[in-house]
Design a protein around this motif. Structure first.
Motif, PDB file in Angstrom:
ATOM      1  N   PHE A   1       0.804  -1.207   0.000  1.00  0.00           N
ATOM      2  CA  PHE A   1       0.000   0.000   0.000  1.00  0.00           C
ATOM      3  C   PHE A   1       0.845   1.269   0.000  1.00  0.00           C
ATOM      4  O   PHE A   1       0.510   2.241  -0.687  1.00  0.00           O
ATOM      5  CB  PHE A   1      -0.930  -0.003   1.212  1.00  0.00           C
ATOM      6  CG  PHE A   1      -1.961   1.086   1.187  1.00  0.00           C
ATOM      7  CD1 PHE A   1      -3.039   1.026   0.308  1.00  0.00           C
ATOM      8  CD2 PHE A   1      -1.875   2.169   2.045  1.00  0.00           C
ATOM      9  CE1 PHE A   1      -4.003   2.025   0.281  1.00  0.00           C
ATOM     10  CE2 PHE A   1      -2.833   3.171   2.027  1.00  0.00           C
ATOM     11  CZ  PHE A   1      -3.894   3.100   1.140  1.00  0.00           C
ATOM     12  N   TYR A   2       1.938   1.268   0.750  1.00  0.00           N
ATOM     13  CA  TYR A   2       2.717   2.491   0.919  1.00  0.00           C
ATOM     14  C   TYR A   2       3.997   2.550   0.081  1.00  0.00           C
ATOM     15  O   TYR A   2       4.621   3.608  -0.007  1.00  0.00           O
ATOM     16  CB  TYR A   2       3.077   2.692   2.396  1.00  0.00           C
ATOM     17  CG  TYR A   2       1.869   3.012   3.241  1.00  0.00           C
ATOM     18  CD1 TYR A   2       1.218   4.236   3.126  1.00  0.00           C
ATOM     19  CD2 TYR A   2       1.348   2.076   4.136  1.00  0.00           C
ATOM     20  CE1 TYR A   2       0.097   4.529   3.889  1.00  0.00           C
ATOM     21  CE2 TYR A   2       0.231   2.362   4.893  1.00  0.00           C
ATOM     22  CZ  TYR A   2      -0.389   3.592   4.771  1.00  0.00           C
ATOM     23  OH  TYR A   2      -1.503   3.881   5.522  1.00  0.00           O
TER      24      TYR A   2
ATOM     25  N   SER B   1       2.501   5.155  -5.079  1.00  0.00           N
ATOM     26  CA  SER B   1       2.012   4.110  -4.195  1.00  0.00           C
ATOM     27  C   SER B   1       0.502   4.001  -4.351  1.00  0.00           C
ATOM     28  O   SER B   1      -0.151   4.860  -4.959  1.00  0.00           O
ATOM     29  CB  SER B   1       2.343   4.455  -2.733  1.00  0.00           C
ATOM     30  OG  SER B   1       1.593   5.591  -2.327  1.00  0.00           O
ATOM     31  N   TRP B   2      -0.074   2.953  -3.794  1.00  0.00           N
ATOM     32  CA  TRP B   2      -1.539   2.844  -3.779  1.00  0.00           C
ATOM     33  C   TRP B   2      -2.133   4.012  -2.989  1.00  0.00           C
ATOM     34  O   TRP B   2      -3.190   4.533  -3.344  1.00  0.00           O
ATOM     35  CB  TRP B   2      -1.965   1.506  -3.167  1.00  0.00           C
ATOM     36  CG  TRP B   2      -1.809   0.337  -4.082  1.00  0.00           C
ATOM     37  CD1 TRP B   2      -0.653  -0.130  -4.636  1.00  0.00           C
ATOM     38  CD2 TRP B   2      -2.846  -0.532  -4.554  1.00  0.00           C
ATOM     39  NE1 TRP B   2      -0.904  -1.230  -5.422  1.00  0.00           N
ATOM     40  CE2 TRP B   2      -2.236  -1.498  -5.385  1.00  0.00           C
ATOM     41  CE3 TRP B   2      -4.220  -0.590  -4.345  1.00  0.00           C
ATOM     42  CZ2 TRP B   2      -2.966  -2.517  -6.007  1.00  0.00           C
ATOM     43  CZ3 TRP B   2      -4.954  -1.608  -4.954  1.00  0.00           C
ATOM     44  CH2 TRP B   2      -4.320  -2.556  -5.781  1.00  0.00           C
ATOM     45  N   ALA B   3      -1.437   4.437  -1.936  1.00  0.00           N
ATOM     46  CA  ALA B   3      -1.923   5.571  -1.143  1.00  0.00           C
ATOM     47  C   ALA B   3      -1.946   6.850  -1.980  1.00  0.00           C
ATOM     48  O   ALA B   3      -2.854   7.677  -1.830  1.00  0.00           O
ATOM     49  CB  ALA B   3      -1.049   5.760   0.092  1.00  0.00           C
TER      50      ALA B   3
ATOM     51  N   TYR C   1     -12.145   1.409  -1.619  1.00  0.00           N
ATOM     52  CA  TYR C   1     -11.392   1.736  -0.403  1.00  0.00           C
ATOM     53  C   TYR C   1     -11.790   3.111   0.132  1.00  0.00           C
ATOM     54  O   TYR C   1     -12.030   3.285   1.332  1.00  0.00           O
ATOM     55  CB  TYR C   1      -9.897   1.684  -0.716  1.00  0.00           C
ATOM     56  CG  TYR C   1      -9.006   2.278   0.340  1.00  0.00           C
ATOM     57  CD1 TYR C   1      -8.625   1.541   1.462  1.00  0.00           C
ATOM     58  CD2 TYR C   1      -8.535   3.593   0.219  1.00  0.00           C
ATOM     59  CE1 TYR C   1      -7.806   2.096   2.432  1.00  0.00           C
ATOM     60  CE2 TYR C   1      -7.710   4.144   1.180  1.00  0.00           C
ATOM     61  CZ  TYR C   1      -7.352   3.396   2.290  1.00  0.00           C
ATOM     62  OH  TYR C   1      -6.539   3.956   3.253  1.00  0.00           O
TER      63      TYR C   1
ATOM     64  N   THR D   1     -10.099  -0.527   5.386  1.00  0.00           N
ATOM     65  CA  THR D   1      -8.739  -0.513   5.905  1.00  0.00           C
ATOM     66  C   THR D   1      -7.789  -1.062   4.828  1.00  0.00           C
ATOM     67  O   THR D   1      -8.226  -1.626   3.811  1.00  0.00           O
ATOM     68  CB  THR D   1      -8.613  -1.378   7.160  1.00  0.00           C
ATOM     69  OG1 THR D   1      -8.844  -2.757   6.797  1.00  0.00           O
ATOM     70  CG2 THR D   1      -9.615  -0.954   8.234  1.00  0.00           C
ATOM     71  N   GLU D   2      -6.502  -0.912   5.080  1.00  0.00           N
ATOM     72  CA  GLU D   2      -5.501  -1.465   4.166  1.00  0.00           C
ATOM     73  C   GLU D   2      -5.698  -2.970   3.997  1.00  0.00           C
ATOM     74  O   GLU D   2      -5.676  -3.486   2.870  1.00  0.00           O
ATOM     75  CB  GLU D   2      -4.098  -1.157   4.697  1.00  0.00           C
ATOM     76  CG  GLU D   2      -2.964  -1.724   3.883  1.00  0.00           C
ATOM     77  CD  GLU D   2      -1.597  -1.456   4.525  1.00  0.00           C
ATOM     78  OE1 GLU D   2      -0.591  -2.019   4.033  1.00  0.00           O
ATOM     79  OE2 GLU D   2      -1.538  -0.708   5.529  1.00  0.00           O
ATOM     80  N   ASP D   3      -5.895  -3.672   5.096  1.00  0.00           N
ATOM     81  CA  ASP D   3      -6.083  -5.126   5.017  1.00  0.00           C
ATOM     82  C   ASP D   3      -7.360  -5.482   4.268  1.00  0.00           C
ATOM     83  O   ASP D   3      -7.384  -6.433   3.476  1.00  0.00           O
ATOM     84  CB  ASP D   3      -6.129  -5.730   6.425  1.00  0.00           C
ATOM     85  CG  ASP D   3      -4.766  -5.745   7.101  1.00  0.00           C
ATOM     86  OD1 ASP D   3      -3.747  -5.622   6.384  1.00  0.00           O
ATOM     87  OD2 ASP D   3      -4.719  -5.864   8.340  1.00  0.00           O
TER      88      ASP D   3
END
Length: 247
Positions: free
Chosen positions: A137-138, A146-148, A184, A190-192
Motif C-alpha cells: 500500500f505504501y 504508491s496505492w496511497a 477503499y 482498511t488497508e487489510d
C-alpha cells in the motif's frame, strides 16, 4: 434521465484486455524480466479480445432497465480505457457525454514499469526489499506512485463527481487498482480489507462493479462481475496479466 427520487451511484468498468495485458501474461509465462511492449502506458491499446469484451459490456448496458442505465461517463484518458468506453457505448447504442479525467489514470509504476515480478526481484533487489519492508500500500517506486498516492487523487475526483453529478448514475471506465481504491475510499476500508478484496488476482478485464449511495453511505452491490463475458470464446475465470508489472 432517471427520476428525481432515484439516488445516484457508480458503475465501475475496468478496460478490456490490452496488448499490455497480453504482453504481461506472455512475459510471466516465459519467466522473462521485462514485457515486450513498445508503447508508453497511456497509449497502450486494447487487443482484439479486449474490443470484444468492451462490446460485451455494451450489450450488458443495453439490457439494463432504463432506471439502471448510466447518465454520464467519466473515463481515464488512457487509450485502452477510451477505446473501452467508445466500444461499449457504441454497442449499447447510447449517446452519453464522456468526460476524460487524468485522475482516473492507472497507477504509475516508475522504474518498475514493464518489469515482471521476477524481473523486479532480479534487476532491482534493493527496491524489492524496500517494497517488502513498506508493504504494497505504501511502497512508492522511484518515479511512480504508491496505492496511497492513487487514493489521494481519487478522493479529489470522487468529490468532483459527487458535486457535478449529484443524483445521476455515473459510468466510470478505468483501471484495476483504481476500481479497488474507489471502494477503499468510498466504503472507508482498511488497508487489510482492501487487499482482501482484490486477493492475489485483482479486478478482471471488462468486469463491472456497482456502488450505490443510500442515506449517506456507499455500499457495493456487485464487484468484479464478468457474467456478461461468458459468451466469449476465452475463459473469464482467470485474472489477466496480473503476475507481471504491466497493465
Amino acid at each position: 434521465m432517471r427520476d428525481a427520487d432515484v439516488a445516484g451511484g457508480l458503475v465501475l468498468v475496468r478496460h478490456g484486455e490490452s496488448v499490455g495485458n497480453v504482453a504481461a501474461t506472455a512475459a510471466a509465462r516465459a519467466g522473462a524480466d521485462r514485457l515486450d511492449l513498445d508503447t508508453r502506458d497511456a497509449d497502450t491499446p486494447l487487443s482484439a479480445r479486449g474490443i470484444e469484451q468492451a462490446r460485451a459490456v455494451g450489450a450488458w448496458l443495453a439490457d439494463l432497465p432504463a432506471r439502471e442505465r448510466p447518465d454520464v461517463v467519466w473515463c481515464s484518458p488512457y487509450l485502452r480505457a477510451r477505446q473501452t468506453a467508445e466500444a461499449a457505448l457504441g454497442a449499447a447504442g447510447f449517446d452519453l457525454p464522456v468526460r476524460l479525467d487524468e485522475r482516473l489514470r492507472d497507477r504509475e509504476l516508475g522504474i518498475t514499469d514493464r518489469l515482471t515480478t521476477g524481473g523486479m526481484a532480479r534487476l532491482l533487489p534493493d527496491e524489492t526489499a524496500r517494497r517488502a519492508l513498506l508493504g504494497k500500500f505504501y511502497y512508492r517506486p522511484p518515479g511512480g506512485e504508491s496505492w496511497a498516492d492513487v487514493a489521494l487523487r481519487l478522493r479529489s475526483v470522487l468529490a468532483d463527481i459527487d458535486r457535478r453529478e449529484a443524483g445521476r448514475l455515473v459510468l466510470v471506465v478505468t483501471h484495476d487498482a483504481v476500481i479497488a481504491l474507489v471502494r477503499y475510499v468510498l466504503e472507508e476500508l482498511t488497508e487489510d480489507e482492501l487487499f482482501d478484496l482484490v486477493g492475489h488476482g485483482g479486478v478482471r478485464n471488462a468486469s463491472v462493479s456497482r456502488l450505490e449511495h443510500v442515506e449517506g453511505t456507499w455500499r457495493a452491490t456487485s464487484f468484479d462481475d464478468v457474467a456478461h463475458l461468458a459468451a466469449l470464446d476465452a475463459p473469464v475465470t482467470e485474472h489477466e496479466g496480473t503476475d507481471a508489472r504491466g497493465r
